[in-house]
Structures are given as C-alpha cells and as structure tokens.
Motif scaffolding. Structure first.
Motif, mmCIF file in Angstrom:
data_model
loop_
_atom_site.group_PDB
_atom_site.id
_atom_site.type_symbol
_atom_site.label_atom_id
_atom_site.label_comp_id
_atom_site.label_asym_id
_atom_site.label_seq_id
_atom_site.Cartn_x
_atom_site.Cartn_y
_atom_site.Cartn_z
ATOM 1 N N ASP A 62 0.853 -1.181 0.000
ATOM 2 C CA ASP A 62 0.000 0.000 0.000
ATOM 3 C C ASP A 62 0.896 1.241 0.000
ATOM 4 N N THR A 64 1.411 3.579 2.191
ATOM 5 C CA THR A 64 2.187 3.815 3.405
ATOM 6 C C THR A 64 3.445 2.960 3.434
ATOM 7 N N THR A 65 3.340 1.719 2.981
ATOM 8 C CA THR A 65 4.512 0.833 2.932
ATOM 9 C C THR A 65 5.578 1.408 2.007
ATOM 10 N N LEU A 67 5.916 4.606 1.028
ATOM 11 C CA LEU A 67 6.445 5.832 1.633
ATOM 12 C C LEU A 67 7.449 5.500 2.732
ATOM 13 N N ASN A 68 7.131 4.549 3.581
ATOM 14 C CA ASN A 68 8.061 4.155 4.652
ATOM 15 C C ASN A 68 9.368 3.622 4.086
ATOM 16 N N ASP A 102 0.240 13.580 -1.460
ATOM 17 C CA ASP A 102 0.013 13.263 -0.045
ATOM 18 C C ASP A 102 1.332 12.905 0.643
ATOM 19 N N TRP A 103 2.157 12.104 -0.014
ATOM 20 C CA TRP A 103 3.468 11.747 0.548
ATOM 21 C C TRP A 103 4.296 13.000 0.800
ATOM 22 N N ARG A 106 2.966 14.850 3.772
ATOM 23 C CA ARG A 106 3.140 14.122 5.032
ATOM 24 C C ARG A 106 4.592 13.989 5.459
#
Length: 195
Positions: A62, A64-65, A67-68, A102-103, A106
């Motif tokens: 996803d 978030t994964t 981006l992390n 969004d990334w 954030r």
C-alpha cells in the motif's frame, strides 16, 4: 532468447570504490498495484559514476509501505554518506499524483521531490542500456534490478519474427528497472540543465 534482452550487458558492483562519496542520491519508485512496486536508491559521485545501493521490490504494497521504504532508504543514505536532504532526490512514478502529493505533504517536503521524467520507452531503454553497458551505472548482482535485466525482453512479431521495441509483459514485467529508468532519466535531465 538473449538477443531479445532489453538490457543485454550490465556491470555489477561488489564493493563500492574506496572513499566513495556520492554528491547526489536518487530514491526512485515505480508503483505497481496489480504487480510489484519498487523503490531503489541510486548514488552518484562527482564523476557521474552511479551505483544502485538499495532495492525494494514487493507485491501487494500500500502507499504507506512504499512511503516508509522511501524514508528508510533516505535515512540509510544519510547515515552511510553524511549527505543532506538537499542532496536527496525522491523521484516518484507519475501514475498516482494524488498519492505522491500526499506523501510530499506528510513526509517528503524536506527532500528534492520530482516527478519521474518518462521518456519514450525506446529512448529510456537506450539511455539506461548505454549506462549499464559502459559501466557508468552499476547494479548489485542477483538483486532486483539484475533479475529484471535477465528477464525483461522485447516483443517479437509472431508473423515476421522482427523485434518490436517494447517490453513483452507476457514474459516478464520490469519493476525495479522501471524505478531505475526513472532515477537515471531524472539524473540525466538535471545534468543537461546544469544543476
């Protein structure tokens, strides 16, 4: 058929050169929701020698994964080479502009964030091919980029047998090499603009 390989000749690195000091870091992602997503780090020294130093290629990620993973690779580069945020380019696939915005909002606003420059595919393949075959760009052996290089082939016309200069996705679909093409394309573009 090795004659159909898009990346027929590559150079590998096993140990970075003594005193390797990158001037720029490109962390690039290829988003694949139905296939694999990839995030790679390409470190470039003052002489234009580039090395893929980190590779992440996974299915079912996803946003978030991914981006992390970008953030993990950025932190790793800062720890390894004492580079600052203004030396780190984050190159994002342009398929999901809302997600990458969004990334940025954030977590990525401290880095140089760029949309991937998506050259026409034959040009993109040629640019990376030249860099890989000359040794200006090196990848780790048996990594995700290497795997793509060994599997990604051109299509052929079933009637004439002639090569069609586009990826045969029925054989293999590149992910890590797509991310590397974006990184290399953006690096080449920044060089030509004198930055």
């Amino acid at each position: 058929d090795s004659n159909l390989l898009i990346y027929p000749k590559v150079h590998y690195w096993y140990d970075l050169p003594n005193g390797f000091n990158p001037m720029e870091i490109y962390i690039s992602c290829d988003l694949g929701w139905r296939d694999r997503s990839a995030v790679i780090t390409m470190a470039v020294d003052a002489f234009g020698n580039a090395f893929v130093t980190e590779e992440f290629c996974r299915s079912g990620c996803d946003g978030t994964t991914i981006l992390n993973e970008i953030l993990r690779q950025a932190e790793l580069a800062k720890e390894k080479w004492d580079v600052s945020n203004d030396q780190i380019h984050v190159v994002c696939d342009t398929n999901e502009q809302n997600l990458t915005q969004d990334w940025y909002n954030r977590a990525l606003s401290n880095y140089i964030c760029e949309n991937a420059i998506k050259y026409e595919l034959t040009t993109s393949y040629a640019l990376v091919n030249e860099a890989l075959s000359s040794g200006m760009l090196k990848i780790p052996e048996e990594g995700d980029c290497d795997w793509d290089c060994k599997k990604t082939v051109y299509k052929t016309d079933t009637e004439t047998g002639k090569i069609i200069y586009e990826e045969d996705k029925k054989v293999w679909h590149e992910d890590a090499m797509a991310a590397l093409r974006y990184a290399w394309g953006n690096y080449q573009s920044s060089k030509s603009q004198g930055s």
